[in-house]
Design an enzyme around this catalytic site. Structure first.
Site, PDB file in Angstrom:
ATOM      1  N   GLY A  11       0.713  -1.182   0.223  1.00  0.00           N
ATOM      2  CA  GLY A  11      -0.057   0.100   0.060  1.00  0.00           C
ATOM      3  C   GLY A  11       0.833   1.144  -0.098  1.00  0.00           C
ATOM      4  N   ARG A  21      13.593  10.127  -2.386  1.00  0.00           N
ATOM      5  CA  ARG A  21      14.615  11.337  -2.596  1.00  0.00           C
ATOM      6  C   ARG A  21      15.611  11.097  -1.858  1.00  0.00           C
ATOM      7  NH1 ARG A  21      15.004  15.496   0.672  1.00  0.00           N
ATOM      8  NH2 ARG A  21      15.496  17.578  -0.376  1.00  0.00           N
ATOM      9  N   ALA A  22      15.542  10.547  -0.736  1.00  0.00           N
ATOM     10  CA  ALA A  22      17.013  10.663   0.262  1.00  0.00           C
ATOM     11  C   ALA A  22      17.701   9.359  -0.291  1.00  0.00           C
ATOM     12  CB  ALA A  22      16.428  10.180   1.678  1.00  0.00           C
ATOM     13  N   ARG A  72       0.634  -4.837  -6.073  1.00  0.00           N
ATOM     14  CA  ARG A  72       0.635  -5.919  -5.213  1.00  0.00           C
ATOM     15  C   ARG A  72       0.877  -6.907  -6.425  1.00  0.00           C
ATOM     16  NH1 ARG A  72      -0.862  -4.591  -0.086  1.00  0.00           N
ATOM     17  NH2 ARG A  72      -2.125  -2.859  -0.065  1.00  0.00           N
ATOM     18  N   ASP A 103       5.260  -5.767   5.705  1.00  0.00           N
ATOM     19  CA  ASP A 103       5.952  -7.163   5.715  1.00  0.00           C
ATOM     20  C   ASP A 103       5.913  -8.162   4.528  1.00  0.00           C
ATOM     21  OD1 ASP A 103       3.313  -7.371   6.217  1.00  0.00           O
ATOM     22  OD2 ASP A 103       3.560  -8.368   8.253  1.00  0.00           O
ATOM     23  N   THR A 126       4.056   1.872   5.503  1.00  0.00           N
ATOM     24  CA  THR A 126       2.539   1.824   5.754  1.00  0.00           C
ATOM     25  C   THR A 126       2.039   2.523   6.495  1.00  0.00           C
ATOM     26  OG1 THR A 126       1.195  -0.109   6.499  1.00  0.00           O
ATOM     27  CG2 THR A 126       3.176  -0.307   7.322  1.00  0.00           C
ATOM     28  N   ASP A 128      -0.301   1.966   8.261  1.00  0.00           N
ATOM     29  CA  ASP A 128      -1.079   0.906   9.554  1.00  0.00           C
ATOM     30  C   ASP A 128      -0.050   0.884  10.841  1.00  0.00           C
ATOM     31  OD1 ASP A 128      -3.319   0.280   8.184  1.00  0.00           O
ATOM     32  OD2 ASP A 128      -2.402  -1.396   7.133  1.00  0.00           O
ATOM     33  N   ASP A 130       1.980  -1.504  11.578  1.00  0.00           N
ATOM     34  CA  ASP A 130       1.661  -2.498  12.002  1.00  0.00           C
ATOM     35  C   ASP A 130       3.092  -3.577  12.019  1.00  0.00           C
ATOM     36  OD1 ASP A 130       1.607  -2.882   9.390  1.00  0.00           O
ATOM     37  OD2 ASP A 130      -0.514  -4.107   9.440  1.00  0.00           O
ATOM     38  N   GLY A 171      -7.308  -0.208   9.693  1.00  0.00           N
ATOM     39  CA  GLY A 171      -6.358  -0.969  10.574  1.00  0.00           C
ATOM     40  C   GLY A 171      -6.955  -2.471  10.576  1.00  0.00           C
ATOM     41  N   ARG A 172      -6.507  -3.326   9.430  1.00  0.00           N
ATOM     42  CA  ARG A 172      -7.099  -4.616   9.175  1.00  0.00           C
ATOM     43  C   ARG A 172      -6.596  -5.403  10.383  1.00  0.00           C
ATOM     44  NH1 ARG A 172      -4.350  -5.579   3.819  1.00  0.00           N
ATOM     45  NH2 ARG A 172      -3.082  -4.199   4.756  1.00  0.00           N
ATOM     46  N   ALA A 187     -12.832  10.866  21.654  1.00  0.00           N
ATOM     47  CA  ALA A 187     -13.791  10.098  21.077  1.00  0.00           C
ATOM     48  C   ALA A 187     -14.297   9.382  22.297  1.00  0.00           C
ATOM     49  CB  ALA A 187     -13.179   8.985  20.156  1.00  0.00           C
ATOM     50  N   GLU A 222     -11.232  -0.950  10.999  1.00  0.00           N
ATOM     51  CA  GLU A 222     -11.763  -1.780   9.863  1.00  0.00           C
ATOM     52  C   GLU A 222     -11.712  -3.392  10.362  1.00  0.00           C
ATOM     53  OE1 GLU A 222      -8.259  -1.149   6.925  1.00  0.00           O
ATOM     54  OE2 GLU A 222     -10.121  -1.505   6.083  1.00  0.00           O
ATOM     55  N   ARG A 246     -25.481   7.450  13.233  1.00  0.00           N
ATOM     56  CA  ARG A 246     -24.797   7.482  11.904  1.00  0.00           C
ATOM     57  C   ARG A 246     -23.407   6.777  11.808  1.00  0.00           C
ATOM     58  NH1 ARG A 246     -28.236  11.324   9.051  1.00  0.00           N
ATOM     59  NH2 ARG A 246     -30.042  11.351  10.214  1.00  0.00           N
TER      60      ARG A 246
HETATM   61  P1  ATP Z   1       1.051  -3.237   3.387  1.00  0.00           P
HETATM   62  O1  ATP Z   1       1.320  -3.424   4.828  1.00  0.00           O
HETATM   63  O2  ATP Z   1       0.784  -1.893   2.806  1.00  0.00           O
HETATM   64  O3  ATP Z   1      -0.152  -4.084   2.746  1.00  0.00           O
HETATM   65  P2  ATP Z   1       2.885  -5.264   2.285  1.00  0.00           P
HETATM   66  O4  ATP Z   1       4.400  -5.076   1.795  1.00  0.00           O
HETATM   67  O5  ATP Z   1       2.776  -6.027   3.499  1.00  0.00           O
HETATM   68  O6  ATP Z   1       2.249  -3.630   2.596  1.00  0.00           O
HETATM   69  P3  ATP Z   1       1.645  -7.094   0.584  1.00  0.00           P
HETATM   70  O7  ATP Z   1       0.649  -7.031  -0.567  1.00  0.00           O
HETATM   71  O8  ATP Z   1       1.675  -8.064   1.613  1.00  0.00           O
HETATM   72  O9  ATP Z   1       1.937  -5.609   1.071  1.00  0.00           O
HETATM   73  O10 ATP Z   1       3.163  -7.515  -0.171  1.00  0.00           O
HETATM   74  C1  ATP Z   1       3.629  -6.604  -1.357  1.00  0.00           C
HETATM   75  C2  ATP Z   1       4.009  -7.524  -2.555  1.00  0.00           C
HETATM   76  O11 ATP Z   1       5.289  -8.257  -1.889  1.00  0.00           O
HETATM   77  C3  ATP Z   1       3.188  -8.720  -2.786  1.00  0.00           C
HETATM   78  O12 ATP Z   1       2.150  -8.089  -3.995  1.00  0.00           O
HETATM   79  C4  ATP Z   1       4.104  -9.550  -3.551  1.00  0.00           C
HETATM   80  O13 ATP Z   1       4.404  -9.300  -4.752  1.00  0.00           O
HETATM   81  C5  ATP Z   1       5.303  -9.428  -2.523  1.00  0.00           C
HETATM   82  N1  ATP Z   1       5.282 -10.553  -1.687  1.00  0.00           N
HETATM   83  C6  ATP Z   1       4.737 -10.567  -0.518  1.00  0.00           C
HETATM   84  N2  ATP Z   1       4.394 -11.975  -0.113  1.00  0.00           N
HETATM   85  C7  ATP Z   1       5.687 -12.556  -0.431  1.00  0.00           C
HETATM   86  C8  ATP Z   1       6.120 -13.734  -0.630  1.00  0.00           C
HETATM   87  N3  ATP Z   1       5.765 -14.858   0.412  1.00  0.00           N
HETATM   88  N4  ATP Z   1       6.848 -14.458  -1.663  1.00  0.00           N
HETATM   89  C9  ATP Z   1       7.083 -13.570  -2.540  1.00  0.00           C
HETATM   90  N5  ATP Z   1       6.737 -12.184  -2.875  1.00  0.00           N
HETATM   91  C10 ATP Z   1       5.841 -11.909  -1.770  1.00  0.00           C
END
Ligand code: ATP
Length: 324
Positions: A11, A21-22, A72, A103, A126, A128, A130, A171-172, A187, A222, A246
């Site tokens: 995300g 940039r850095a 993704r 992660d 991210t 979140d 998390d 926040g999944r 709140a 969420e 609401r």
């Molecule tokens: P966010 O916290 O915003 O969801 P994220 O990095 O955890 O970020 P993911 O969709 O879980 O988001 O992972 C991003 C991309 O990383 C995936 O679309 C995929 O291409 C790659 N990826 C994730 N897990 C694996 C895995 N086990 N093996 C190979 N590639 C992976």
């Protein structure tokens, strides 16, 4: 170490541009050649890896989203997909890779590093918050401020009309945004994945809190086990005759916008540190913040552990909500 590629993945989060940039400017100042991978791992598979210069990162520190794009990629989950990516990385002689993402993105990088010779450094990006091993992820502070601003606005109309509002925030899996937004906006309640939702208790608390007030705001993460804001509202409705209920789902507005000063500084420091670590020959590390200090730990720590919310804040919120 000569050629360093940076990508944003998962995300998008405000501050990713400041980080890119850095990375680019630090590389250039140290005589390294920076590359940008477009649209995360999908762009890597498609060979969209471009050399970056000062002009490419000019005027982006203040912009939300990511100029590199993000994605993704299902294909990167397969060995065949990663082989295509490896061919393109080798074509450009990339020897270091900086991944700004969550992660899942870190996991993808560690698998890639097992299949080819490449040094990898993860930067937590991210909204979140998390990811384990860092107090803050890039984008979280901005998203939190966006939520608080939105809640303040909803409070104005809620108070004018004597309403009870259920406001759903991102926040999944974790309640960082929800709990901290609840504290910052005053709140009257918060529902987070870390605590089981008890509808009868919630009804009692809302009624108690609402006494003598013109409005009530309940923040709902969420990923709460009781459901989103709409579901929660429907569950309490039968017990809340006479209340004007609401709901509002803040949605993607939480992702966008100019990064806060905090996120810009964090992202800039993390981007610079990632290049320094690669130059020192380090790999498989993730950068994190601990108070005002930057730290590094193995990237597996970030992947294998979940970030834990400070539940003392939840206790504090409950104290603030208890009427003596
Ligand atoms: P966010 O916290 O915003 O969801 P994220 O990095 O955890 O970020 P993911 O969709 O879980 O988001 O992972 C991003 C991309 O990383 C995936 O679309 C995929 O291409 C790659 N990826 C994730 N897990 C694996 C895995 N086990 N093996 C190979 N590639 C992976």
């Amino acid at each position: 170490m000569k050629n360093i590629a940076v990508l944003t993945s998962g995300g998008d989060a405000p501050g990713m541009n400041a980080c890119v940039r850095a990375v680019v400017k630090t590389c250039l100042s140290k005589g390294l050649t920076p590359f940008g991978v477009m649209d995360g791992y999908q762009g890597m598979i498609e060979g969209r890896i471009e050399k970056l210069g000062y002009g490419d990162v000019d005027n982006i520190i203040q912009r939300g989203g990511t100029v590199l794009g993000t994605a993704r990629s299902q294909e990167f989950l397969t060995a065949e997909g990663r082989q295509k990516a490896i061919v393109h990385l080798k074509e450009q002689a990339i020897d270091g890779l900086i991944i700004v993402g969550g992660d899942g993105s870190f996991k993808g990088a560690t698998i890639l590093a097992e299949e080819m010779e490449i040094a990898i450094i993860g930067i937590p990006g991210t909204i979140d918050n998390d990811i384990a091993g860092t107090d803050h992820t890039i984008g979280y502070d901005t998203a939190l401020n966006t939520v608080v601003e939105a809640v303040d606005k909803i409070r104005d109309t809620a108070s004018s009309h004597h309403r009870v509002f259920f406001i759903e925030v991102m926040g999944r899996n974790a309640g960082f945004i929800a709990l901290n937004a609840a504290l910052a906006s005053g709140a009257e309640g918060v529902l987070i994945p870390e605590e089981v939702t008890d509808i009868p208790l919630l009804v009692k608390q809302i009624k108690e809190q609402n006494k003598g007030k013109r409005s009530s705001i309940i923040i709902v993460a969420e990923g709460d086990d009781g459901g989103g804001a709409k579901e929660i509202m429907e569950q309490v409705r039968p017990f809340m005759d006479g209340y004007d209920l609401r709901y509002s789902i803040l949605g993607h507005v939480q992702r966008g916008g100019n990064p806060s000063a905090f996120d810009r500084i964090l992202a800039t420091r993390m981007g610079g540190m990632a290049v320094d670590l690669l130059m020192k020959g380090e790999t498989n590390l993730m950068i994190g913040s601990n108070g005002d200090r930057l730290i590094s730990q193995t990237i597996l720590e970030g992947i294998n552990h979940s970030a834990t919310l400070d539940l003392e804040k939840l206790d504090l919120l409950k104290d603030l909500l208890t009427k003596g």
